[in-house]
Design a protein around this motif. Structure first.
Motif, PDB file in Angstrom:
ATOM      1  N   ALA A 287       0.840  -1.207   0.000  1.00  0.00           N
ATOM      2  CA  ALA A 287       0.000   0.000   0.000  1.00  0.00           C
ATOM      3  C   ALA A 287       0.872   1.252   0.000  1.00  0.00           C
ATOM      4  N   VAL A 288       2.063   1.144   0.572  1.00  0.00           N
ATOM      5  CA  VAL A 288       3.002   2.263   0.594  1.00  0.00           C
ATOM      6  C   VAL A 288       3.775   2.334  -0.735  1.00  0.00           C
ATOM      7  N   VAL A 289       4.292   1.188  -1.153  1.00  0.00           N
ATOM      8  CA  VAL A 289       5.227   1.170  -2.289  1.00  0.00           C
ATOM      9  C   VAL A 289       4.538   1.356  -3.638  1.00  0.00           C
ATOM     10  N   HIS A 290       3.387   0.701  -3.809  1.00  0.00           N
ATOM     11  CA  HIS A 290       2.863   0.647  -5.177  1.00  0.00           C
ATOM     12  C   HIS A 290       2.450   2.018  -5.733  1.00  0.00           C
ATOM     13  N   PRO A 291       1.664   2.830  -4.985  1.00  0.00           N
ATOM     14  CA  PRO A 291       1.345   4.164  -5.535  1.00  0.00           C
ATOM     15  C   PRO A 291       2.606   5.004  -5.755  1.00  0.00           C
ATOM     16  N   ALA A 292       3.588   4.888  -4.851  1.00  0.00           N
ATOM     17  CA  ALA A 292       4.824   5.664  -5.012  1.00  0.00           C
ATOM     18  C   ALA A 292       5.569   5.229  -6.282  1.00  0.00           C
ATOM     19  N   TYR A 293       5.596   3.922  -6.530  1.00  0.00           N
ATOM     20  CA  TYR A 293       6.249   3.398  -7.737  1.00  0.00           C
ATOM     21  C   TYR A 293       5.540   3.919  -8.997  1.00  0.00           C
ATOM     22  N   LEU A 294       4.204   3.889  -8.966  1.00  0.00           N
ATOM     23  CA  LEU A 294       3.449   4.336 -10.151  1.00  0.00           C
ATOM     24  C   LEU A 294       3.666   5.821 -10.417  1.00  0.00           C
ATOM     25  N   ASP A 295       3.657   6.616  -9.343  1.00  0.00           N
ATOM     26  CA  ASP A 295       3.927   8.052  -9.524  1.00  0.00           C
ATOM     27  C   ASP A 295       5.284   8.262 -10.180  1.00  0.00           C
ATOM     28  N   TYR A 296       6.266   7.445  -9.784  1.00  0.00           N
ATOM     29  CA  TYR A 296       7.636   7.610 -10.276  1.00  0.00           C
ATOM     30  C   TYR A 296       7.764   7.241 -11.756  1.00  0.00           C
ATOM     31  N   ILE A 297       7.124   6.137 -12.143  1.00  0.00           N
ATOM     32  CA  ILE A 297       7.294   5.699 -13.550  1.00  0.00           C
ATOM     33  C   ILE A 297       6.247   6.318 -14.474  1.00  0.00           C
ATOM     34  N   LEU A 298       5.342   7.097 -13.891  1.00  0.00           N
ATOM     35  CA  LEU A 298       4.202   7.614 -14.666  1.00  0.00           C
ATOM     36  C   LEU A 298       4.576   8.272 -16.003  1.00  0.00           C
ATOM     37  N   PRO A 299       5.624   9.126 -16.040  1.00  0.00           N
ATOM     38  CA  PRO A 299       5.928   9.765 -17.334  1.00  0.00           C
ATOM     39  C   PRO A 299       6.189   8.756 -18.452  1.00  0.00           C
ATOM     40  N   TYR A 300       6.610   7.541 -18.097  1.00  0.00           N
ATOM     41  CA  TYR A 300       6.918   6.530 -19.117  1.00  0.00           C
ATOM     42  C   TYR A 300       5.723   5.617 -19.387  1.00  0.00           C
ATOM     43  N   ALA A 301       4.700   5.705 -18.551  1.00  0.00           N
ATOM     44  CA  ALA A 301       3.603   4.737 -18.642  1.00  0.00           C
ATOM     45  C   ALA A 301       2.244   5.429 -18.777  1.00  0.00           C
ATOM     46  N   VAL A 302       2.260   6.623 -19.379  1.00  0.00           N
ATOM     47  CA  VAL A 302       1.010   7.403 -19.450  1.00  0.00           C
ATOM     48  C   VAL A 302      -0.116   6.634 -20.157  1.00  0.00           C
ATOM     49  N   PRO A 303       0.128   5.993 -21.315  1.00  0.00           N
ATOM     50  CA  PRO A 303      -1.009   5.342 -21.994  1.00  0.00           C
ATOM     51  C   PRO A 303      -1.699   4.299 -21.113  1.00  0.00           C
ATOM     52  N   ARG A 304      -0.893   3.474 -20.435  1.00  0.00           N
ATOM     53  CA  ARG A 304      -1.470   2.426 -19.573  1.00  0.00           C
ATOM     54  C   ARG A 304      -2.202   3.029 -18.377  1.00  0.00           C
ATOM     55  N   LEU A 305      -1.564   4.004 -17.737  1.00  0.00           N
ATOM     56  CA  LEU A 305      -2.143   4.569 -16.509  1.00  0.00           C
ATOM     57  C   LEU A 305      -3.355   5.449 -16.817  1.00  0.00           C
ATOM     58  N   LYS A 306      -3.368   6.060 -17.981  1.00  0.00           N
ATOM     59  CA  LYS A 306      -4.547   6.842 -18.381  1.00  0.00           C
ATOM     60  C   LYS A 306      -5.734   5.895 -18.578  1.00  0.00           C
TER      61      LYS A 306
END
Ligand code: NZQ
Ligand code: ZN
Length: 386
Positions: A287-306
């Protein structure tokens, strides 16, 4: 869609009366059964008595290995291996959650080799050529271990929490009765929900980016899990909510959601040292790590996360850039975990800056990740979660 091989041999009995299938399953195996269980919840809930009755009525000779702790330890596995070799156990029956099942899986392969189980399997990933058959009665929906071939064991001597899988470590059968989860304390239920969502994310937020059936299934699982979680928090004895939580967590790791995907287990790789070093519950660490990880890689994973934000969290895309939509989805994830009562900062786990380097040192960076990361990225991710 990438090429894939799909295989899952686990026979599943699901529902309010699923335990009635146990005698039939037991009849397929030999006389000596090792009952593996955790710290005592199955005795408090009365499940232990029901299992022992079924074993006796089936004419089995019962051996016991209780006291498997969350984040199961190598010592318990050695104890089980020794017992199995001494007594010639025919079937392992794991009654509990991922910790109990994983411990039993490690015993299953460790008891059928003369090699040290940790060195052979959990350090060097040697092929297991034989295993004692394993049956499961699941009491907490979380890890999917009841339907997968993975086992995760902690070695406190080396502070390693390592995984292993082999076609020999699939259970032969799994009994899934959602009513057995009514007794879960709320925080354990929440840990399981976070773990399930995390598994679905690891599978979904991975290449290829093109739409495929596997992604559509993962989205359906996520929507189902989120809805069932909200209902189970309000009414812990809402059967349909519990049933959906149980089947979604199992289905998440049955292999179907890997098909055609590369899968990215980086959040799990960062969480495992947290559990190994500080004995934090796996779901709480995620619960701590996963949102932080997603925020960090977000610029590279915009299509998936959108896509995730819109299709799962219902983020309104109007007037937002793609990146803003993606960020809103990650924020919704963190808010959801927090609303359930899960920790979302290292501080809430009782950890501070002093924990960052030790966790980063032990993070396995050798696996595939959506956006390759190095040790300094792990440090940045952890610092963002302080
Ligand atoms: O030990 P007892 O007394 O049984 O109590 C357990 C334990 O304290 C309690 N519990 C379980 N069912 C209950 C209940 N209490 C009341 N009523 C019930 N019906 O819940 C606590 C947690 O149990 P545990 O088995 O540790 O939980 P979980 O299923 O989340 O397993 C966590 C372990 O699995 C690993 C984790 O790393 C961790 O070591 N994982 C295994 C995976 C796999 N095999 O595929 C994948 C996962 O990503 C994960 O890494
Ligand atoms: Zn997990």
């Amino acid at each position: 869609m990438l090429d894939f091989m799909y295989y899952n041999p686990v026979r599943v009995h699901f529902g309010k009366n699923a335990l009635e299938a146990l005698p039939g399953e037991l009849s397929r195996f030999g006389k000596k059964v090792l009952l593996v269980y955790g710290g005592g919840s199955i005795k408090r809930t009365g499940l232990y008595d029901r299992i022992v009755s079924a074993l006796r009525e089936s004419g089995k000779e019962i051996f016991e290995l209780g006291g498997v702790m969350p984040n199961p330890r190598a010592e318990k596995v050695y104890e089980g291996i020794e017992l199995c070799k001494r007594e010639g156990i025919d079937l392992l029956l794991a009654v509990g959650g991922g910790s109990t099942i994983d411990c039993a899986k490690a015993i299953a392969v460790g008891a059928r080799t003369d090699r040290d189980f940790w060195e052979a399997f959990f350090k060097n990933w040697e092929e297991a050529h034989d295993a004692i058959p394993l049956g499961v009665v699941l009491t907490i929906p979380a890890t999917g271990s009841e339907l997968d071939k993975s086992a995760v064991i902690t070695n406190m001597a080396t502070h390693e929490k390592n995984g292993y899988d082999s076609e020999r470590t699939y259970p032969q059968f799994s009994i899934l009765d959602p009513t057995l989860t009514y007794t879960l304390p709320k925080h354990q239920m929440v840990n399981g929900i976070v773990d399930t969502i995390s598994h679905l994310y690891e599978l979904y937020i991975s290449p290829p980016d093109e739409e495929c059936l596997t992604d559509a299934l993962a989205e359906a699982c996520l929507r189902t899990e989120i809805d069932a979680a909200r209902r189970a928090v309000i009414d812990p004895e809402d059967y349909d909510a519990r049933a959906n939580l149980m089947w979604t967590s199992s289905f998440a790791l049955c292999g179907m959601l890997n098909n055609g995907k590369k899968t990215d287990w980086e959040s799990h790789n960062i969480e495992h040292p947290i559990s190994a070093l500080y004995d934090v519950a796996h779901g709480a660490g995620l619960a701590v790590v996963h949102p932080a990880y997603l925020d960090y890689i977000l610029p590279y994973a915009v299509p998936r996360l959108k896509r995730l934000a819109v299709n799962v969290w219902g983020v309104d895309p109007q007037g937002k850039t793609d990146e803003e939509i993606a960020r809103a989805g990650v924020a919704a994830t963190r808010d959801f975990f927090h609303a359930l009562g899960a920790p979302v900062t290292l501080g809430e786990l009782g950890l501070g800056e002093e924990a960052v380097d030790p966790i980063a040192d032990l993070t396995d960076l050798s696996c595939f990740s959506y956006q390759p990361i190095a040790r300094e990225d792990v440090v940045a991710i952890l610092r963002s979660a302080l």
